[in-house]
Write an enzyme that holds these catalytic residues in place. Structure first.
Site, PDB file in Angstrom:
ATOM      1  N   LEU A   1      -2.822   6.265  25.138  1.00  0.00           N
ATOM      2  CA  LEU A   1      -1.746   5.487  24.525  1.00  0.00           C
ATOM      3  C   LEU A   1      -0.598   5.490  25.529  1.00  0.00           C
ATOM      4  CD1 LEU A   1      -0.950   4.012  21.895  1.00  0.00           C
ATOM      5  CD2 LEU A   1      -0.124   6.195  21.006  1.00  0.00           C
ATOM      6  N   ASP A   2      -0.068   4.309  25.861  1.00  0.00           N
ATOM      7  CA  ASP A   2       0.974   4.191  26.882  1.00  0.00           C
ATOM      8  C   ASP A   2       2.160   5.116  26.592  1.00  0.00           C
ATOM      9  OD1 ASP A   2      -0.424   2.296  28.283  1.00  0.00           O
ATOM     10  OD2 ASP A   2       0.690   0.582  27.490  1.00  0.00           O
ATOM     11  N   PRO A   3       2.846   5.607  27.630  1.00  0.00           N
ATOM     12  CA  PRO A   3       4.000   6.489  27.426  1.00  0.00           C
ATOM     13  C   PRO A   3       5.056   5.904  26.486  1.00  0.00           C
ATOM     14  CG  PRO A   3       3.354   6.541  29.722  1.00  0.00           C
ATOM     15  CD  PRO A   3       2.511   5.468  29.066  1.00  0.00           C
TER      16      PRO A   3
ATOM     17  N   ALA B   1       4.608   3.885  24.043  1.00  0.00           N
ATOM     18  CA  ALA B   1       4.082   3.706  22.689  1.00  0.00           C
ATOM     19  C   ALA B   1       4.101   5.009  21.899  1.00  0.00           C
ATOM     20  CB  ALA B   1       2.660   3.168  22.765  1.00  0.00           C
TER      21      ALA B   1
ATOM     22  N   ARG C   1       0.484  -5.145  25.930  1.00  0.00           N
ATOM     23  CA  ARG C   1       1.413  -5.662  26.945  1.00  0.00           C
ATOM     24  C   ARG C   1       0.908  -6.982  27.524  1.00  0.00           C
ATOM     25  NH1 ARG C   1       1.575  -1.531  31.369  1.00  0.00           N
ATOM     26  NH2 ARG C   1      -0.248  -0.576  30.388  1.00  0.00           N
TER      27      ARG C   1
END
Length: 282
Positions: A37-39, A41, A172
């Site tokens: 999970l992206d930083p 998010a 994104r």
């Protein structure tokens, strides 16, 4: 310790950092996440503890759900709010144009992952190449968007969507592509993963709650694997336990039980039982 944790990852922390913190809390080195999970998010990050860390392929491929905010008028190098603005525009699309563009993406499609992503390019992570000053665009990948709905519009340039999609989908990139179809630019400014397979944000546990709730948040793997349970005769216990041949002619994968003990994920190979993923507690 052996099981799965539905962790609520906070915004501003990488998935790797969240895993490291859980390792220290639990006092074990065997913890792994089931899909990054992206930083920027926040939300559901499924973790495997102990032998359950071997279940990456079973949980990572599940469909995901998100709440995402798109802000039109600019684009960053990372396509999210943590990046540096690289382009701006005064062209802000209408609500109808944004909804139409989003709806056109529903179904199976080829998506180009962000330059700043964990995709491998010639053996190196795309984000590592970008940070080193040699950004390369990853190859397109097939994804599927099952549904998308506009939740609200906080301002003329901001749109909040709920999105249900396949694993491997970059929100994104959806933001970037919707803006492009509208003749504009946009950046993802908020992202919450609300579901990953059967794991939901409602049942997730925050890092600061983990130690206090430890006994109730580590879920036995047999409770969350979507496979049929097969109980083998009691007389087969020692043979299964020691890896000796046990007759088996069952199609597909299944959960192996004997004397009510869970051994792991099995299948039939040449008429014999094969334990593909061994998960029995020591």
């Amino acid at each position: 310790m052996n099981g799965v944790i539905d962790l609520y990852k906070p915004s501003g922390m990488s998935s790797a950092a969240a895993v490291g913190k859980v390792k220290r809390m639990l006092g074990t080195s065997t913890v792994g996440h089931m899909g990054t999970l992206d930083p920027m998010a926040e939300g559901v990050l499924v973790l495997g503890v102990g032998k359950s860390a071997r279940l990456f392929d079973y949980f990572c491929s599940k469909r995901k759900s998100y709440i995402a905010k798109f802000k039109f008028g600019y684009e960053t190098d990372t396509l999210d709010a943590m990046g540096t603005t690289v382009s701006e525009t005064a062209d802000i699309p209408s609500v109808d144009a944004v909804i139409h563009a989003m709806q056109s993406l529903i179904g199976k499609t080829e998506q180009i992952p962000p330059v700043y992503s964990a995709k491998h390019i010639n053996g190196k992570r795309a984000y590592a190449l970008a940070r080193g000053g040699n950004p390369e665009v990853p190859k397109p990948v097939e994804i599927e968007i099952y549904g998308a709905e506009l939740i609200c519009q906080p301002s003329m340039s901001e749109f909040v969507f709920s999105i249900d999609c396949s694993a491997g989908t970059y929100i994104r990139s959806i933001c970037r592509d919707v803006a492009k179809m509208c003749g504009s630019l946009a950046t993802l400014t908020y992202l919450q993963r609300t579901r990953s397979g059967k794991f939901t944000v409602e049942n997730s546990v925050k890092l600061d709650e983990l130690e206090a709730k430890l006994g109730s948040v580590i879920i036995p793997p047999q409770q969350v694997l979507d496979l049929d349970r097969i109980d083998f005769p009691d007389t087969a216990y020692d043979d299964i336990d020691h890896g000796r041949a046990v007759a088996c002619d069952i199609a597909g994968e299944f959960l192996v039980f004997c004397r009510n003990v869970f051994f792991g994920i099995g299948c039939s190979l040449d008429g014999r039982l094969k334990i593909k993923t061994y998960l029995k507690d020591d």
